[in-house]
Design a protein around this motif. Sequence first.
Motif, PDB file in Angstrom:
ATOM      1  N   GLY A   1       9.747  -2.177   3.047  1.00 24.91           N
ATOM      2  CA  GLY A   1      10.407  -2.770   1.897  1.00 24.91           C
ATOM      3  C   GLY A   1       9.500  -3.206   0.773  1.00 24.91           C
ATOM      4  O   GLY A   1       9.966  -3.784  -0.213  1.00 24.91           O
ATOM      5  N   ALA A   2       8.195  -2.933   0.882  1.00 22.50           N
ATOM      6  CA  ALA A   2       7.253  -3.340  -0.166  1.00 22.50           C
ATOM      7  C   ALA A   2       7.222  -2.325  -1.298  1.00 22.50           C
ATOM      8  O   ALA A   2       7.520  -1.142  -1.115  1.00 22.50           O
ATOM      9  CB  ALA A   2       5.852  -3.486   0.409  1.00 22.50           C
ATOM     10  N   ARG A   3       6.855  -2.799  -2.479  1.00 24.78           N
ATOM     11  CA  ARG A   3       6.452  -1.901  -3.553  1.00 24.78           C
ATOM     12  C   ARG A   3       4.993  -1.545  -3.277  1.00 24.78           C
ATOM     13  O   ARG A   3       4.181  -2.437  -3.011  1.00 24.78           O
ATOM     14  CB  ARG A   3       6.565  -2.595  -4.905  1.00 24.78           C
ATOM     15  N   VAL A   4       4.657  -0.291  -3.329  1.00 24.21           N
ATOM     16  CA  VAL A   4       3.319   0.146  -2.921  1.00 24.21           C
ATOM     17  C   VAL A   4       2.567   0.776  -4.084  1.00 24.21           C
ATOM     18  O   VAL A   4       3.099   1.641  -4.786  1.00 24.21           O
ATOM     19  CB  VAL A   4       3.391   1.130  -1.740  1.00 24.21           C
ATOM     20  N   VAL A   5       1.338   0.318  -4.270  1.00 24.73           N
ATOM     21  CA  VAL A   5       0.408   0.921  -5.218  1.00 24.73           C
ATOM     22  C   VAL A   5      -0.656   1.623  -4.383  1.00 24.73           C
ATOM     23  O   VAL A   5      -1.269   0.996  -3.515  1.00 24.73           O
ATOM     24  CB  VAL A   5      -0.248  -0.139  -6.122  1.00 24.73           C
ATOM     25  N   GLU A   6      -0.875   2.902  -4.627  1.00 26.85           N
ATOM     26  CA  GLU A   6      -1.858   3.653  -3.850  1.00 26.85           C
ATOM     27  C   GLU A   6      -3.089   3.950  -4.697  1.00 26.85           C
ATOM     28  O   GLU A   6      -3.009   4.684  -5.682  1.00 26.85           O
ATOM     29  CB  GLU A   6      -1.246   4.946  -3.336  1.00 26.85           C
ATOM     30  N   LEU A   7      -4.223   3.381  -4.316  1.00 23.61           N
ATOM     31  CA  LEU A   7      -5.488   3.676  -4.976  1.00 23.61           C
ATOM     32  C   LEU A   7      -6.058   4.959  -4.377  1.00 23.61           C
ATOM     33  O   LEU A   7      -6.058   5.124  -3.150  1.00 23.61           O
ATOM     34  CB  LEU A   7      -6.477   2.533  -4.798  1.00 23.61           C
ATOM     35  N   PRO A   8      -6.545   5.873  -5.206  1.00 26.02           N
ATOM     36  CA  PRO A   8      -7.002   7.172  -4.689  1.00 26.02           C
ATOM     37  C   PRO A   8      -8.263   7.080  -3.843  1.00 26.02           C
ATOM     38  O   PRO A   8      -8.495   7.916  -2.984  1.00 26.02           O
ATOM     39  CB  PRO A   8      -7.256   7.991  -5.958  1.00 26.02           C
ATOM     40  N   GLU A   9      -9.087   6.049  -4.076  1.00 21.82           N
ATOM     41  CA  GLU A   9     -10.320   5.890  -3.319  1.00 21.82           C
ATOM     42  C   GLU A   9     -10.452   4.443  -2.878  1.00 21.82           C
ATOM     43  O   GLU A   9      -9.880   3.540  -3.471  1.00 21.82           O
ATOM     44  CB  GLU A   9     -11.540   6.265  -4.168  1.00 21.82           C
ATOM     45  N   ASN A  10     -11.249   4.231  -1.830  1.00 20.94           N
ATOM     46  CA  ASN A  10     -11.490   2.888  -1.326  1.00 20.94           C
ATOM     47  C   ASN A  10     -12.468   2.168  -2.247  1.00 20.94           C
ATOM     48  O   ASN A  10     -13.663   2.420  -2.227  1.00 20.94           O
ATOM     49  CB  ASN A  10     -12.046   2.960   0.100  1.00 20.94           C
TER      50      ASN A  10
END
Length: 218
Positions: A58-67
């Motif tokens: 149920g979260a809104r997710v932001v995906e960073l391409p790299e760590n």
Amino acid sequence: MPDSPTAEAPSVAVVIPAYNEAETVADVVRVGLSLTPEVVVASDGSSDDTAAVARAAGARVVELPENGGKGAALRAALDATGATLIVMLDADLTGLTTQHLHALLRPVQEGRLDMSIGVFEGGGFVTDWGNKLTPHLSGQRVCRREWLLAVPHLGEERWPEPAITAHLKNTGARWDYVELPEVGQVVKEKKRGFWKGAGARTRMYADLLTFRVRRKKP
């Protein structure tokens, strides 16, 4: 100054930086959602199912391409919300309840503190011990989003807690510790295996404890 009884309550968001925490992030998200409908997980270049699991919970997710480190993930999560008050949580917590979040939020929401910092109590020997030795490095915090965005180098720090703590001192902010009974964390040695986990822990503390030296360099 505390909000008047008739004033509209400030909006609240839970933000969760996460790196390869598919095993635990859903539980943390669900507790966050019991406090506020706005829960943002920033997956910091995770190679497992962290993003998918958080989204399904149920979260809104932001995906960073790299760590890029916890600071970069925290900054990305802050950029994804306009809430007034921010509840910061680690993605590998165990034993967390809505009551713990209310205990963290209340003193800031009522205007008694500018930041509350959660410390573990009774959640496990290793996490209790580490948290009590270095409580100022806790990732469980509540403050105003505007204040947090003003922390120098926030998004550049792999571990942003020292920068946040330094900003507390530099701004004269009012802060205090809040005990979180029965809350703990899954230790790195368990998540990654003993040797890899121990190495990751050593690198983390080296980075955390050398913050002042690094930031004094020209």
